[in-house]
Design a protein around this motif. Structure first.
Motif, PDB file in Angstrom:
ATOM      1  N   ILE A  59       5.836  -1.112   4.958  1.00 41.70           N
ATOM      2  CA  ILE A  59       5.509  -0.820   3.555  1.00 41.70           C
ATOM      3  C   ILE A  59       6.293   0.404   3.093  1.00 41.70           C
ATOM      4  O   ILE A  59       6.892   0.423   2.006  1.00 41.70           O
ATOM      5  N   ASN A  60       6.312   1.442   3.924  1.00 40.37           N
ATOM      6  CA  ASN A  60       7.045   2.657   3.581  1.00 40.37           C
ATOM      7  C   ASN A  60       8.546   2.407   3.502  1.00 40.37           C
ATOM      8  O   ASN A  60       9.224   2.950   2.625  1.00 40.37           O
ATOM      9  N   PHE A  61       9.064   1.599   4.408  1.00 46.47           N
ATOM     10  CA  PHE A  61      10.488   1.263   4.345  1.00 46.47           C
ATOM     11  C   PHE A  61      10.836   0.588   3.020  1.00 46.47           C
ATOM     12  O   PHE A  61      11.794   0.982   2.336  1.00 46.47           O
ATOM     13  N   ARG A  94      13.141   0.929  -2.562  1.00 43.89           N
ATOM     14  CA  ARG A  94      12.807   0.782  -3.984  1.00 43.89           C
ATOM     15  C   ARG A  94      12.524  -0.677  -4.354  1.00 43.89           C
ATOM     16  O   ARG A  94      12.799  -1.108  -5.480  1.00 43.89           O
ATOM     17  N   ASP A  95      11.955  -1.388  -3.413  1.00 43.98           N
ATOM     18  CA  ASP A  95      11.567  -2.779  -3.635  1.00 43.98           C
ATOM     19  C   ASP A  95      10.039  -2.841  -3.593  1.00 43.98           C
ATOM     20  O   ASP A  95       9.439  -3.163  -2.565  1.00 43.98           O
ATOM     21  N   GLY A  96       9.416  -2.519  -4.721  1.00 42.36           N
ATOM     22  CA  GLY A  96       7.968  -2.439  -4.775  1.00 42.36           C
ATOM     23  C   GLY A  96       7.274  -3.759  -4.509  1.00 42.36           C
ATOM     24  O   GLY A  96       6.201  -3.794  -3.891  1.00 42.36           O
ATOM     25  N   ASN A  97       7.873  -4.856  -4.965  1.00 41.30           N
ATOM     26  CA  ASN A  97       7.229  -6.150  -4.758  1.00 41.30           C
ATOM     27  C   ASN A  97       7.227  -6.541  -3.278  1.00 41.30           C
ATOM     28  O   ASN A  97       6.244  -7.084  -2.779  1.00 41.30           O
ATOM     29  N   HIS A  98       8.299  -6.250  -2.575  1.00 45.60           N
ATOM     30  CA  HIS A  98       8.323  -6.536  -1.137  1.00 45.60           C
ATOM     31  C   HIS A  98       7.336  -5.616  -0.414  1.00 45.60           C
ATOM     32  O   HIS A  98       6.632  -6.043   0.512  1.00 45.60           O
ATOM     33  N   ALA A  99       7.281  -4.370  -0.834  1.00 48.04           N
ATOM     34  CA  ALA A  99       6.321  -3.437  -0.242  1.00 48.04           C
ATOM     35  C   ALA A  99       4.893  -3.939  -0.429  1.00 48.04           C
ATOM     36  O   ALA A  99       4.056  -3.864   0.476  1.00 48.04           O
ATOM     37  N   PHE A 100       4.622  -4.475  -1.630  1.00 53.00           N
ATOM     38  CA  PHE A 100       3.269  -4.967  -1.899  1.00 53.00           C
ATOM     39  C   PHE A 100       2.977  -6.226  -1.079  1.00 53.00           C
ATOM     40  O   PHE A 100       1.843  -6.435  -0.646  1.00 53.00           O
ATOM     41  N   ASN A 101       3.986  -7.057  -0.847  1.00 50.20           N
ATOM     42  CA  ASN A 101       3.790  -8.212   0.029  1.00 50.20           C
ATOM     43  C   ASN A 101       3.446  -7.775   1.441  1.00 50.20           C
ATOM     44  O   ASN A 101       2.637  -8.419   2.132  1.00 50.20           O
ATOM     45  N   GLY A 138       2.195   4.432   2.437  1.00 48.89           N
ATOM     46  CA  GLY A 138       3.055   3.448   1.788  1.00 48.89           C
ATOM     47  C   GLY A 138       2.685   3.198   0.342  1.00 48.89           C
ATOM     48  O   GLY A 138       3.561   3.059  -0.521  1.00 48.89           O
ATOM     49  N   ILE A 139       1.382   3.143   0.061  1.00 47.20           N
ATOM     50  CA  ILE A 139       0.945   2.973  -1.328  1.00 47.20           C
ATOM     51  C   ILE A 139       1.384   4.172  -2.159  1.00 47.20           C
ATOM     52  O   ILE A 139       1.866   4.030  -3.294  1.00 47.20           O
TER      53      ILE A 139
END
Length: 949
Positions: free
Chosen positions: A804-806, A811-818, A860-861
């Motif tokens: 999530i942190n990566f 700067r890919d918030g949607n992938h982080a949220f997935n 990560g959030i």
């Protein structure tokens, strides 16, 4: 005011809140459930940094399992192996020559740290082993086909997590098992295969009194060929002596759908076999083996408080909850027309766990309370007619502890019977539980457990529960109330927490993400307070004598991840226990640096414990990893960066950082092929074995040198040493892009695009490090992104959290949220299978439980909302589309700034910046950037265009 005017004012107030991206109603910060906990990972954690409890909340039987942070195995000792450094050149040369296996073998034999009890263990084990094996030569031979086992107890196998989960917690030694199988007449004359899966750790297996197989080791499936001549048509008797000297024991099956505990004809299929008769009979032959050598110690459970209630029938309206705003757990229900309430808390001001019981009718509080412990030979004594005390001794260890339970009531009667306190007919009852050990520091165990366990109760004699509760809430909220977060509302907020987890992947529930972040803050406050030990692999919560990975401090990711949220999420004080532990590790790390590397400074390998061991442990293919000290030193620098506390930097941080850097000045060597300075021998954590020059090491060492240079410049000291670091900094092996477009994990371009290992260590330079950034090294960022894509999204709980942190740094918030959705995935499936994700109580699942995923997920959030690792403070750098509107107050940024941020429809709405140190502030949002010259203590308000208001 007229009615119409009041309506207009209310409307305008709601409109203003809506424009600012705020919800008109305060979000609930509750974990709650409609049923009691059936297992430990459903119980709710409470703690004060030193004492921890897990609340099960049963109606007829309530269970509070509790811990005290300093109860560990082992004792003070030296961990380094003197003289190991003489083998360092040979190990390095073997690695240079490509002889990895030989290097690992030599390192295992000569370079690992010292274990406890290693000097005389072989002699003691040999004598003990001969004695327990000699039972087969006696008249009462358990292997005999005619042996009478009718008095033996029974156990259904396999026990996947060891026989400890079958009621034998803490048992090491020898157990005999007996069972039978019926051989069909059609198999007469055929050889058969006996399949028993995996066994921890050694077995001697007898059929009809004859030895038919023996093996040792968890990795080996026990499939023994039995000649037809040894078999009988009809009943055949099996007897298995299982020897387990440490950790989990017994039959653990296999991790496949293939049946085990069957007999089948040779050449046939297990699915066509005859099952062994269940349950197995068993007898504990010996539970006192010699203490096994251990590289490091294990965190221990302390005890259990049981509350047994009678007459709890016709139960309705049950609810179990944990309120993050007050750090109070609560159980409410009605039984026979009476409403019952129980409140649970662990107070830091009063150093006590309190359980408060009330009812809607007088005289309805009646129960028995008892203390016990998984530790062998614990004892409970009567102190007075309202108090009992539990005494425990860690097996083969230096530590002992005492816990005291005292009950105060309004009306009713209290009496003592054995190890129980009995309450009858009370209106109100309050239970106070304390605990303490003889631990004073990592070198001194001369303390008195009674001091920590009995003194708090003396001050409570004159206090009401309401006074204790009030002091607890005020103290806790002084930490917790420094930050608030609202990410929007959804109907799922009305559901129990376990139901919300199940639905998160498919339905929108932004409030659960906010709850999770605050839960991470709650867990850090509850497990890491100034003056205490740092949060370990499970915080301060553990119910096992042999917990996973010792529940210690794994320093190749896990300890550090525990503290990723500390500065950013406005809990800087909770960072303090880590700093104190680092100061102690410097002392032991100097010895390890000298003994193993003949180097100055200090070194920390991939684990430490209460006794601050710093030497290589376990196995040479992963235990020799040299950059733990450099990584934890980064936390000292980060604390300075966030607080701008120059006194801290000068007196505590920089001296430690400097010594960590001195080690690498001596340790780094020139690679004969490239001429670069490389780290050897070392390991890319738990992946790829012992190597020369893992990428992660070089990123961490560069980071340490850079931070040391920055600190020395800030303090205007050590110019010569700074020049040395500057020169070496440019000579360290650089990050490289490999043939697949990936960031190389090692000096050699050997990455496998189909490798999905849980560790992604070579991306350290993106997070938490700053070796690779979009602003300065965009090509390396793209290569790192390719590496992460190849490694895949799946992983264990903490690995999901790191990813999530990566993705936030990419700067890919949607992938982080997935990735957040995967982290929230229920760890226990409807079929009972466990995987990486979250347990019902929101604990992170490796599996099993590791708390680092909770802290990494919270970080990560936050990284989606604010990043300040570079020269700018980036606002909403990775905001996912599923969090379009919200606000956060109290989030911190490096440079000594506290931010309140508002956004709506995916766009920044405004930001308030409070300067704590008067440093220059550079804010960036998208392509907009503004620089502020700030004054200490002043707040600056900016709109969504970064214009000062």
């Amino acid at each position: 005011m007229t009615h119409h005017a009041l309506l207009l004012l209310t409307f305008l107030s709601c409109l203003i809140r809506s424009v600012q991206g705020q919800s008109p109603a305060k979000q609930s910060l509750l974990l709650w459930y409609k049923q009691p906990a059936n297992q430990w990972v459903e119980a709710l954690p409470i703690g004060n940094g030193r004492l921890g409890g897990m609340v099960f909340g049963g109606v007829e039987t309530d269970h509070i399992q509790f811990n005290e942070e300093t109860l560990w195995t082992g004792g003070p000792r030296d961990y380094q192996r003197e003289g190991a450094a003489q083998y360092l050149p040979q190990i390095r040369q073997l690695l240079t020559d490509g002889k990895q296996a030989e290097a690992e073998k030599l390192a295992q034999e000569k370079f690992m740290g010292r274990q406890s009890n290693e000097d005389d263990y072989v002699q003691k084990k040999t004598a003990w082993f001969e004695r327990v094996r000699n039972v087969i030569n006696t008249q009462q031979n358990p292997a005999s086909a005619t042996f009478d086992d009718h008095s033996w107890k029974t156990m259904t196998v396999p026990t996947v997590d060891g026989w400890e989960k079958a009621g034998l917690e803490g048992l090491d030694g020898v157990i005999w098992f007996r069972t039978t199988f019926d051989l069909p007449a059609s198999w007469a004359g055929k050889d058969v295969v006996l399949d028993m899966g995996r066994i921890r750790d050694q077995d001697f297996t007898y059929l009809n009194g004859e030895l038919v197989g023996s093996d040792e080791g968890i990795t080996k499936n026990r499939r023994y060929k039995i000649p037809a001549a040894k078999l009988h048509v009809g009943k055949n008797q099996l007897a298995i002596q299982v020897i387990n000297l440490f950790d989990k024991g017994g039959f653990i099956g296999v991790k496949t759908n293939q049946p085990t505990f069957v007999v089948y004809p040779e050449g046939g299929k297990p699915t066509d076999g005859v099952p062994l008769i269940q349950p197995f009979k068993y007898w504990i032959q010996d539970n006192s083996p010699p203490a096994s050598p251990r590289y490091q110690a294990d965190y221990q459970p302390f005890g259990d408080l049981w509350l047994n209630f009678k007459g709890q029938s016709n139960v309705a309206n049950y609810r179990r909850e944990l309120d993050l705003t007050t750090a109070i757990s609560r159980v409410t229900y009605s039984a026979n027309g009476v409403n019952f309430t129980r409140e649970y808390l662990v107070s830091a001001p009063d150093q006590v766990m309190a359980i408060h019981l009330t009812a809607s009718q007088s005289g309805k509080i009646s129960f028995e309370a008892l203390l016990d412990s998984p530790h062998r030979n614990f004892s409970v004594r009567n102190v007075d007619d309202q108090t009992i005390a539990l005494a425990v001794q860690v097996r083969n260890g230096a530590l002992r502890g005492e816990s005291v339970l005292r009950i105060q009531t309004q009306k009713g009667q209290v009496s003592v019977s054995g190890n129980k306190l009995i309450v009858s007919g009370a209106d109100v009852a309050t239970l106070y539980v304390t605990a303490g050990t003889n631990f004073k520091n990592y070198k001194d165990v001369s303390g008195d457990p009674a001091v920590m366990s009995q003194q708090p109760l003396q001050t409570l004699r004159s206090k009401t529960f309401e006074a204790v509760k009030g002091a607890h809430v005020r103290d806790y909220q002084s930490y917790f109330n420094t930050l608030s977060l609202d990410l929007g509302r959804s109907p799922n907020e009305q559901l129990p927490t376990d139901e919300r987890l199940k639905r998160f992947e498919q339905t929108s529930d932004p409030a659960l993400a906010a709850l999770y972040l605050q839960y991470g803050r709650y867990l850090l406050i509850s497990s890491s307070r100034p003056g205490n030990q740092p949060a370990n692999l499970q915080g301060i919560w553990n119910d096992l004598l042999t917990p996973p990975w010792g529940s210690k401090y794994t320093t190749n990711i896990n300890l550090e991840m525990n503290y990723w949220p500390a500065e950013m999420l406005n809990l800087s004080a909770c960072h303090e226990p880590m700093f104190t532990a680092i100061e102690e590790m410097v002392e032991t790390g100097r010895k390890t640096a000298k003994a193993h590397y003949n180097a100055r400074g200090w070194v920390l390998h991939h684990n430490t414990d209460l006794w601050r061991g710093t030497a290589p442990i376990n196995a040479s293919n992963h235990g020799i990893w040299v950059t733990g000290g450099a990584w934890v030193s980064r936390h000292l620098w980060e604390h300075y960066r966030y607080t701008q506390d120059r006194d801290f930097l000068q007196k505590r941080a920089y001296p430690i950082m400097k010594e960590a850097a001195q080690f690498f000045v001596d340790f780094l060597v020139k690679d004969p092929e490239t001429g670069w300075l490389i780290s050897t021998p070392s390991n890319s954590p738990e992946h790829g074995g012992l190597v020369a020059g893992p990428t992660m090491d070089h990123q961490i060492i560069r980071d340490l040198f850079k931070n040391c240079m920055g600190a020395s410049e800030a303090l205007n000291t050590d110019a010569t040493f700074r020049d040395t670091l500057k020169t070496m900094y440019g000579q360290i092996a650089p990050n490289q892009i490999g043939k697949h477009g990936q960031l190389q994990e090692w000096i050699q371009d050997v990455d496998d695009p189909n490798d999905h290992h849980r560790h992604v260590s070579h991306l350290w330079g993106i997070h938490p490090g700053t070796d690779i950034t979009w602003d300065e090294t965009p090509d390396l960022m793209k290569a790192a992104r390719q590496s992460l894509l190849e490694r895949g999204d799946e992983g264990t709980g903490w690995s999901l959290a790191w990813k999530i942190n990566f993705w936030a740094r990419f700067r890919d918030g949607n992938h982080a949220f997935n990735m957040l959705k995967l982290l929230f995935r229920p760890a226990i499936s409807p079929e009972g299978v466990t995987g990486g994700g979250s347990y019902p109580n929101l604990f992170d699942a490796h599996p099993p439980f590791q708390i680092d995923g909770n802290f990494g997920g919270s970080s990560g959030i936050a990284e989606m909302i604010v990043q300040s690792q570079g020269k700018t403070i980036d606002l909403l750098p990775a905001l996912p589309s599923e969090l379009p509107t919200g606000h956060i107050n109290g989030i911190c940024a490096q440079g000594g700034f506290v931010l309140n941020i508002r956004w709506q429809n995916g766009r920044l709405n405004g930001v308030d910046v409070t300067s704590k140190a008067g440093q220059p502030c550079v804010l960036r949002y998208g392509d907009k950037q503004v620089s502020l010259s700030t004054e200490k203590g002043k707040t600056y308000r900016l709109d969504g265009e970064l214009k000062v208001l």
